[in-house]
Design an enzyme around this catalytic site. Structure first.
Site, PDB file in Angstrom:
ATOM      1  N   TYR A 128      57.688 -25.294 -39.123  1.00  0.00           N
ATOM      2  CA  TYR A 128      58.557 -25.008 -37.984  1.00  0.00           C
ATOM      3  C   TYR A 128      59.050 -26.357 -37.455  1.00  0.00           C
ATOM      4  CZ  TYR A 128      59.761 -22.783 -33.470  1.00  0.00           C
ATOM      5  OH  TYR A 128      60.405 -22.330 -32.337  1.00  0.00           O
ATOM      6  N   ARG A 181      74.859 -24.131 -35.889  1.00  0.00           N
ATOM      7  CA  ARG A 181      74.307 -25.143 -34.988  1.00  0.00           C
ATOM      8  C   ARG A 181      72.796 -25.189 -35.195  1.00  0.00           C
ATOM      9  NH1 ARG A 181      71.371 -26.212 -30.993  1.00  0.00           N
ATOM     10  NH2 ARG A 181      70.732 -24.022 -30.843  1.00  0.00           N
ATOM     11  N   LYS A 199      61.028 -19.387 -38.412  1.00  0.00           N
ATOM     12  CA  LYS A 199      60.790 -18.541 -37.239  1.00  0.00           C
ATOM     13  C   LYS A 199      59.939 -17.330 -37.609  1.00  0.00           C
ATOM     14  CE  LYS A 199      63.283 -20.477 -33.874  1.00  0.00           C
ATOM     15  NZ  LYS A 199      62.874 -20.714 -32.490  1.00  0.00           N
ATOM     16  N   GLU A 270      69.696 -16.688 -34.008  1.00  0.00           N
ATOM     17  CA  GLU A 270      69.146 -18.041 -33.985  1.00  0.00           C
ATOM     18  C   GLU A 270      70.186 -19.067 -34.425  1.00  0.00           C
ATOM     19  OE1 GLU A 270      66.211 -20.359 -32.785  1.00  0.00           O
ATOM     20  OE2 GLU A 270      65.778 -18.238 -33.067  1.00  0.00           O
ATOM     21  N   ASP A 271      70.357 -20.110 -33.635  1.00  0.00           N
ATOM     22  CA  ASP A 271      71.157 -21.283 -33.991  1.00  0.00           C
ATOM     23  C   ASP A 271      72.617 -20.954 -34.338  1.00  0.00           C
ATOM     24  OD1 ASP A 271      68.928 -22.694 -33.454  1.00  0.00           O
ATOM     25  OD2 ASP A 271      68.682 -23.584 -35.417  1.00  0.00           O
ATOM     26  N   ASP A 293      67.515 -16.252 -29.230  1.00  0.00           N
ATOM     27  CA  ASP A 293      66.392 -17.125 -28.876  1.00  0.00           C
ATOM     28  C   ASP A 293      66.861 -18.421 -28.229  1.00  0.00           C
ATOM     29  OD1 ASP A 293      63.631 -17.845 -28.824  1.00  0.00           O
ATOM     30  OD2 ASP A 293      63.977 -19.140 -30.548  1.00  0.00           O
ATOM     31  N   ASP A 294      67.996 -18.955 -28.658  1.00  0.00           N
ATOM     32  CA  ASP A 294      68.482 -20.225 -28.101  1.00  0.00           C
ATOM     33  C   ASP A 294      68.874 -20.070 -26.639  1.00  0.00           C
ATOM     34  OD1 ASP A 294      68.474 -21.741 -30.651  1.00  0.00           O
ATOM     35  OD2 ASP A 294      69.929 -20.223 -31.202  1.00  0.00           O
ATOM     36  N   ASN A 447      65.608 -30.544 -30.207  1.00  0.00           N
ATOM     37  CA  ASN A 447      64.955 -30.647 -31.518  1.00  0.00           C
ATOM     38  C   ASN A 447      65.971 -31.087 -32.566  1.00  0.00           C
ATOM     39  OD1 ASN A 447      62.310 -29.708 -30.834  1.00  0.00           O
ATOM     40  ND2 ASN A 447      63.150 -27.662 -30.616  1.00  0.00           N
TER      41      ASN A 447
END
Length: 605
Positions: A128, A181, A199, A270-271, A293-294, A447
């Site tokens: 992760y 992203r 994830k 996600e992303d 989640d972001d 991150n």
């Protein structure tokens, strides 16, 4: 000694999860097909009776190696790798560790997840954050075998049939990205598949989602990364990203296909780049059981940290509304944090949206402080633009630098979600010493590690030894003067998203509401004891991740029931859910966590 300690730990875990241990598993394969399937392969652990039943006799060495022996052999190999790579660059060591874990994942999922669960503190940074970013950057060269599903712009009109190519009859959790992203690394196209894989590994390890019921998904709509388009090893579509209705039609088709086959699956986005993150969240959140989640996971973890910072500063929680908070980064994560923090403040005061409670926030992007004078002001950032009302600071103009804002506002907290490594520089951190709080809080949440706004060492060196520090990626605690310790808090989404997903799944929620997300954040915030808070510890050890997830998941279940969004799960109907106490709900969540053990295999044609 470590072997004895681990054995004792395993025994306790086995006792805890014995009620959920699976019975015989029906397989439709024999011989080498079993050995090549990581879901069912036990390597040299097949007993003689299974070797006869499954046509394996003669295909394996005659000696039977127990699960514990296999576990110990792998750990010995891993520690040998650690010893052999000492002195090598961090990136080389991290990828070497990822490779050895990935080879086990490819071969034997049961052993892989048991190793991961028992050593989660050591292995989470490998599978992760932060190593997953390095893996995504190099995915073309690291690819060995497919994992998950890929839906591309070339598959339009075919996704409803494609979804049935996935071999698992039941899927509980889907994590999907378009690779636009990835962490703070930007557009990595199809190489972003590493994020859903990582994830979902955390979902299995932290939330006990059955590894045969997870699905990583890549929506390959092209890439605008010219370097990737020219890379011979790039595995995705070699075309610019789709935009507008063309893009949305691809996501629409995937969502309909996934929901048609697995209507109870929870889908985590996600992303996605900011514009599509907000667009898809609003487009789907009332139609499907999904969350981003972001936006929402990051917001929940940040809110838990902000509430903890208030306690660490020696103030009651109700004083959260008086905190001056500077947020650097106006992307999906930054706006998500501000929205959730604003709603928390409004609830604490019992006020309406119109009273400008949100003026405790100062939002900056790459062009500096965002005010109402900003040209082409992004609608998502507009509610947090400065300019009018109470709480304004004299001399702060549109585009003011971070240093100017910190010097004049004297904030209690600076929170970074900018993706710009080092933006909290020496001058900014020194300015935080003049914060209106004796314990200024610095949240460097971007991150991977290279994108963190500052390091832990710099935060304590320049902002002072009384600072409170949190980061998205792991850093080591800092040794201060007089034997004191500067504690590093990893404010990572891994503390929340597994519990949010598990709670939504086990309640059978129709959708994931703001109330469910808020309950998850408040549960995490209350997890830390006052004693730890006084030390500057805002988040628990990742070693407790299953216990944390149990608590968070139960709070989500209770809220889904209270908001009448729950429809029940498997044999647990809504009436039964309503009758359960908080403790009974936690027990229900814990009982439904999958734990990796070898199941007896029975062949059926």
């Amino acid at each position: 000694m470590w072997k004895l300690a681990r054995a004792a730990c395993n025994l306790r875990q086995l006792r805890r999860y014995s009620a959920a241990m699976p019975g015989p598993c029906i397989v439709h394969k024999r011989g080498t097909d079993i050995l090549h399937d990581p879901w069912f392969n036990k390597d040299t652990g097949f007993p003689l009776t299974e070797r006869d039943r499954l046509g394996l006799r003669g295909l394996l060495p005659p000696r039977i190696i127990s699960f514990e022996q296999q576990y110990e052999r792998f750990m010995n190999s891993y520690h040998s790798l650690e010893n052999n790579t000492r002195g090598e660059p961090d990136s080389v060591v991290s990828l070497a560790k990822w490779r050895i874990l990935n080879r086990l994942h490819d071969r034997n999922e049961t052993l892989y997840y048991r190793v991961l669960i028992d050593n989660i503190k050591d292995f989470a940074p490998i599978i992760y954050t932060p190593t997953v970013g390095l893996v995504c950057e190099n995915y073309g060269g690291l690819f060995r075998r497919p994992r998950g599903m890929y839906f591309s712009g070339k598959d339009k009109g075919e996704m409803m049939s494609m979804i049935y190519n996935w071999p698992s009859q039941k899927v509980d959790m889907i994590v999907v990205t378009d690779g636009s992203r990835i962490l703070g690394l930007g557009d990595l196209g199809v190489q972003g598949i590493g994020i859903p894989i990582g994830k979902l590994d955390m979902y299995v390890a932290a939330a006990g989602i059955n590894s045969q019921r997870i699905l990583p998904v890549m929506l390959d709509v092209g890439t605008n990364n010219q370097k990737l388009l020219e890379d011979n090893l790039y595995l995705g579509l070699r075309q610019p990203r789709l935009e507008g209705n063309e893009y949305l039609s691809i996501v629409d088709e995937f969502m309909e296909a996934a929901h048609t086959r697995w209507p109870k699956a929870v889908i985590q986005f996600e992303d996605f780049q900011m514009k599509w993150a907000f667009e898809t969240l609003q487009r789907y959140r009332r139609r499907f059981c999904m969350f981003n989640d972001d936006i929402q996971g990051t917001a929940g973890v940040a809110l838990a940290g902000l509430l903890g910072a208030v306690r660490a500063q020696g103030r009651p929680l109700k004083d959260f509304v008086k905190q001056k908070i500077v947020v650097v980064g106006a992307g999906s994560a930054g706006i998500g944090v501000l929205n959730m923090a604003k709603h928390a403040a409004l609830r604490m005061t019992g006020s309406s949206e119109d009273n400008e409670t949100h003026n405790q926030f100062w939002l900056l992007d790459k062009d500096g402080l965002i005010t109402k004078d900003r040209r082409n002001l992004d609608p998502a950032a507009a509610p947090f633009a400065r300019g009018f009302g109470k709480g304004e600071v004299e001399g702060l103009q549109e585009g003011a630098s971070l240093l100017e804002v910190v010097e004049k506002v004297k904030p209690h907290v600076i929170l970074g979600l900018s993706g710009v490594g080092g933006v909290f520089d020496k001058q900014v951190l020194k300015a935080m010493q003049k914060s209106d709080s004796p314990r200024p809080a610095i949240f460097a949440m971007s991150n991977p590690t290279t994108k963190a706004e500052c390091t832990a060492a710099d935060a304590f060196k320049y902002a002072g030894e009384n600072a409170i520090f949190a980061s998205g990626s792991p850093f080591e605690n800092v040794t201060l003067g007089n034997g004191k310790v500067g504690y590093v808090n990893q404010a990572n989404n891994m503390y929340l998203f597994p519990g949010i997903g598990l709670g939504a799944l086990l309640s059978g929620a129709r959708l994931i509401s703001d109330g469910m997300l808020q309950a998850a954040a408040e549960c995490l915030a209350s997890y830390i004891t006052d004693e730890d808070i006084r030390k500057g510890i805002l988040f628990p050890s990742i070693s407790s991740i299953r216990h944390i997830t149990t608590k968070v998941g139960a709070s989500v279940v209770c809220t889904a029931v209270a908001e009448e969004l729950a429809e029940g799960h498997d044999d647990m109907d809504v009436k039964q859910l309503k009758q359960m106490s908080k403790e009974e709900t936690e027990d229900y969540v814990a009982r439904n966590m999958w734990y990796p053990v070898y199941s007896p295999l029975v062949h059926e044609k």
